[in-house]
Write an enzyme that holds these catalytic residues in place. Structure first.
Site, PDB file in Angstrom:
ATOM      1  N   TYR A 219       1.112  -1.186   0.061  1.00 18.93           N
ATOM      2  CA  TYR A 219      -0.021  -0.050   0.225  1.00 18.93           C
ATOM      3  C   TYR A 219       0.932   1.276  -0.026  1.00 18.93           C
ATOM      4  CZ  TYR A 219      -3.709   3.244   1.596  1.00 18.93           C
ATOM      5  OH  TYR A 219      -4.618   4.461   1.735  1.00 18.93           O
ATOM      6  N   LYS A 223       1.071   4.218  -2.860  1.00 22.01           N
ATOM      7  CA  LYS A 223       0.743   5.673  -2.742  1.00 22.01           C
ATOM      8  C   LYS A 223       1.913   6.710  -2.909  1.00 22.01           C
ATOM      9  CE  LYS A 223      -3.684   5.358  -1.469  1.00 22.01           C
ATOM     10  NZ  LYS A 223      -4.646   5.594  -2.084  1.00 22.01           N
TER      11      LYS A 223
HETATM   12  N1  LIG Z   1      -9.986   6.231   5.089  1.00 25.86           N
HETATM   13  C1  LIG Z   1      -8.783   6.490   5.517  1.00 25.86           C
HETATM   14  O1  LIG Z   1      -8.437   6.424   6.716  1.00 25.86           O
HETATM   15  C2  LIG Z   1      -7.975   6.787   4.555  1.00 25.86           C
HETATM   16  C3  LIG Z   1      -6.750   7.322   4.930  1.00 25.86           C
HETATM   17  C4  LIG Z   1      -5.686   7.938   3.771  1.00 25.86           C
HETATM   18  C5  LIG Z   1      -6.246   7.906   2.468  1.00 25.86           C
HETATM   19  N2  LIG Z   1      -7.122   7.146   2.050  1.00 25.86           N
HETATM   20  C6  LIG Z   1      -7.547   7.038   0.652  1.00 25.86           C
HETATM   21  O2  LIG Z   1      -8.826   7.395   0.351  1.00 25.86           O
HETATM   22  C7  LIG Z   1      -9.570   6.906  -0.637  1.00 25.86           C
HETATM   23  C8  LIG Z   1     -10.738   6.327  -0.432  1.00 25.86           C
HETATM   24  O3  LIG Z   1     -10.873   5.721   0.858  1.00 25.86           O
HETATM   25  P1  LIG Z   1     -12.082   5.330   1.744  1.00 25.86           P
HETATM   26  O4  LIG Z   1     -11.637   5.006   3.131  1.00 25.86           O
HETATM   27  O5  LIG Z   1     -13.022   6.378   1.439  1.00 25.86           O
HETATM   28  O6  LIG Z   1     -12.544   3.897   1.112  1.00 25.86           O
HETATM   29  P2  LIG Z   1     -13.931   2.949   1.080  1.00 25.86           P
HETATM   30  O7  LIG Z   1     -15.042   3.854   2.007  1.00 25.86           O
HETATM   31  O8  LIG Z   1     -13.659   1.907   1.423  1.00 25.86           O
HETATM   32  O9  LIG Z   1     -14.519   3.414  -0.403  1.00 25.86           O
HETATM   33  C9  LIG Z   1     -13.924   2.837  -1.189  1.00 25.86           C
HETATM   34  C10 LIG Z   1     -14.498   3.383  -2.632  1.00 25.86           C
HETATM   35  O10 LIG Z   1     -13.779   2.850  -3.789  1.00 25.86           O
HETATM   36  C11 LIG Z   1     -14.823   1.851  -4.241  1.00 25.86           C
HETATM   37  N3  LIG Z   1     -13.798   0.532  -4.679  1.00 25.86           N
HETATM   38  C12 LIG Z   1     -13.305  -0.253  -3.927  1.00 25.86           C
HETATM   39  N4  LIG Z   1     -12.819  -1.158  -4.528  1.00 25.86           N
HETATM   40  C13 LIG Z   1     -13.172  -1.004  -5.865  1.00 25.86           C
HETATM   41  C14 LIG Z   1     -13.012  -1.745  -7.049  1.00 25.86           C
HETATM   42  N5  LIG Z   1     -12.296  -2.950  -7.183  1.00 25.86           N
HETATM   43  N6  LIG Z   1     -13.583  -1.374  -8.133  1.00 25.86           N
HETATM   44  C15 LIG Z   1     -14.105   0.004  -8.252  1.00 25.86           C
HETATM   45  N7  LIG Z   1     -14.231   0.542  -7.283  1.00 25.86           N
HETATM   46  C16 LIG Z   1     -14.097   0.187  -5.973  1.00 25.86           C
HETATM   47  C17 LIG Z   1     -15.798   1.232  -3.399  1.00 25.86           C
HETATM   48  O11 LIG Z   1     -16.783   1.029  -3.949  1.00 25.86           O
HETATM   49  P3  LIG Z   1     -17.949  -0.306  -3.555  1.00 25.86           P
HETATM   50  O12 LIG Z   1     -18.722   0.715  -2.804  1.00 25.86           O
HETATM   51  O13 LIG Z   1     -18.495  -0.707  -4.737  1.00 25.86           O
HETATM   52  O14 LIG Z   1     -17.227  -1.333  -2.717  1.00 25.86           O
HETATM   53  C18 LIG Z   1     -15.992   2.779  -2.622  1.00 25.86           C
HETATM   54  O15 LIG Z   1     -16.791   3.656  -3.249  1.00 25.86           O
HETATM   55  C19 LIG Z   1      -8.564   5.617  -0.947  1.00 25.86           C
HETATM   56  O16 LIG Z   1      -7.632   6.018  -1.922  1.00 25.86           O
HETATM   57  C20 LIG Z   1      -7.517   5.413   0.283  1.00 25.86           C
HETATM   58  O17 LIG Z   1      -6.267   4.991  -0.032  1.00 25.86           O
HETATM   59  C21 LIG Z   1      -8.127   6.645   3.154  1.00 25.86           C
END
Ligand SMILES: NC(=O)c1ccc[n+]([C@@H]2O[C@H](COP(=O)([O-])OP(=O)(O)OC[C@H]3O[C@@H](n4cnc5c(N)ncnc54)[C@H](OP(=O)(O)O)[C@@H]3O)[C@@H](O)[C@H]2O)c1
Length: 353
Positions: A219, A223
């Site tokens: 991961y 990134k």
């Molecule tokens: N949350 C954190 O603490 C955090 C911190 C730093 C960075 N980030 C980054 O922020 C971004 C969003 O994260 P999040 O926490 O909001 O994630 P999340 O709540 O798990 O949402 C992920 C989204 O991506 C979609 N997705 C996942 N796998 C997919 C696939 N194989 N094909 C198409 N769509 C897919 C999901 O669609 P479905 O609904 O269909 O599953 C959902 O809409 C990511 O890039 C993550 O690395 C997050």
């Protein structure tokens, strides 16, 4: 008192004085740059007014495209960008979830939506052809590359499941590259037709793309790729009036982070996205980086403090991160065991009924 330099010859004392002068100048320079960068961060986060999205063609019938838009941070990007007056193309995996988000956004804001569902872990040309067809001719000015996947729990690189490793790189990197190559030409042609309107590409990275993070090695690598690629792309697209921003973040409550409760350091997606859009184009805590922003105030302070003390690539930061993720793994394994035991009890109970 005896002067420590009293035995020095004239030449030696000139050398010592020269060295002391250089050390003082370097020290003053470092202190001045650190103070200026701290003040600049405070200005970005607390004093400057929110960035005006009319520069990206808000309320003129233009579109934004958001990936990973059906949940978490991506859903919030879609909602807040719609609120600013952009129609939204929602891209993600699950069609039913996208339909629900589209309905919610159209019901709440005076905008149109289009949904495109595909599994980003299957890196096949048909997905990108379908996307190209769905957005053909749309006046898009904003692309938010938000979709991402992390490890299901911290794990050593050598024990990482092969599919998990491939999915992380495919979803976080290949999809981002390919979606950008489909959408950027549309952004370019849109802004060429609209005098004074700029384009914007936002790439969602992470603190794992700032601090090398043991036990999340794949991961972290995915990134870090986004950070390097984003900054390079920013240099290429600036002369063509497209801003590229790499967004750095510590934890945000979401399905991916598995963190449910907010705190001083853990915002919810609504708070996080509001900070990001308010400050886009500014540096926040990422004062030492071009085309990069750490927008959430407590994350910005963490970034600034480490960058200006031990350094993000230091042994100390790496070690601390390793200890933290090792302990998260132990807790995650314990939780998985508890759940497995509870499930086994349930199925035994059902059998005896
Ligand atoms: N949350 C954190 O603490 C955090 C911190 C730093 C960075 N980030 C980054 O922020 C971004 C969003 O994260 P999040 O926490 O909001 O994630 P999340 O709540 O798990 O949402 C992920 C989204 O991506 C979609 N997705 C996942 N796998 C997919 C696939 N194989 N094909 C198409 N769509 C897919 C999901 O669609 P479905 O609904 O269909 O599953 C959902 O809409 C990511 O890039 C993550 O690395 C997050």
């Amino acid at each position: 008192m005896v002067c420590p330099f009293s035995d020095f010859t004239g030449t030696e004392s000139k050398v010592v004085t020269g060295l002391a002068f250089v050390a003082l100048t370097v020290g003053l320079f470092k202190l001045t740059t650190a103070t200026l960068s701290f003040l600049s961060m405070i200005f970005d986060l607390y004093i400057l007014p929110p960035v005006n999205f009319s520069q990206y063609g808000a309320k003129k019938g233009n579109w934004a495209l958001v990936t990973g838009a059906s949940d978490g941070i991506g859903k919030e990007y879609a909602r807040q960008i719609a609120k600013k007056g952009f129609n939204v193309v929602l891209v993600s995996r699950t069609k039913a979830k996208l339909e629900a988000v589209a309905k919610e956004i159209e019901g709440e804001f005076d905008v149109k939506t289009i949904i495109v569902a595909f599994d980003a872990s299957k890196d096949v040309p048909e997905s990108y052809e379908a996307l190209k067809e769905a957005i053909k001719g749309l006046p898009i000015t904003i692309l938010i590359n938000n979709v991402g996947k992390s490890h299901s729990m911290p794990v050593s690189f050598l024990d990482t499941d092969e599919k998990e490793m491939n999915d992380i790189i495919t979803i976080n990197d290949f999809t981002t590259l390919r979606v950008t190559r489909v959408v950027s030409p549309l952004i370019l042609s849109t802004i060429q037709k609209q005098n004074g309107v700029r384009g914007l590409i936002v790439n969602m990275s992470s603190f794992a793309g700032l601090f090398p993070t043991p036990m999340l090695a794949t991961y972290t690598g995915s990134k870090f790729f986004l950070q390097g690629w984003s900054a390079a792309l920013a240099g290429e697209l600036k002369p063509q009036n497209i801003d590229v921003e790499c967004v750095l973040s510590y934890l945000v409550t979401s399905a991916m982070s598995k963190v449910r409760r907010t705190s001083f350091t853990v915002p919810n997606p609504k708070q996080f996205v509001a900070s990001t859009l308010k400050n886009i184009g500014r540096r926040g805590g990422a004062q030492e980086r071009y085309a990069t922003i750490t927008p959430y105030p407590s994350h910005a302070l963490m970034h600034w403090a480490v960058a200006n003390t031990v350094g993000v690539f230091s042994k100390a930061a790496n070690h601390l991160n390793y200890q933290m993720h090792k302990s998260i793994r132990i807790r995650a394994l314990r939780k998985a065991k508890r759940i497995a035991e509870a499930n086994a009890k349930d199925s035994d109970f059902q059998k005896t009924e």
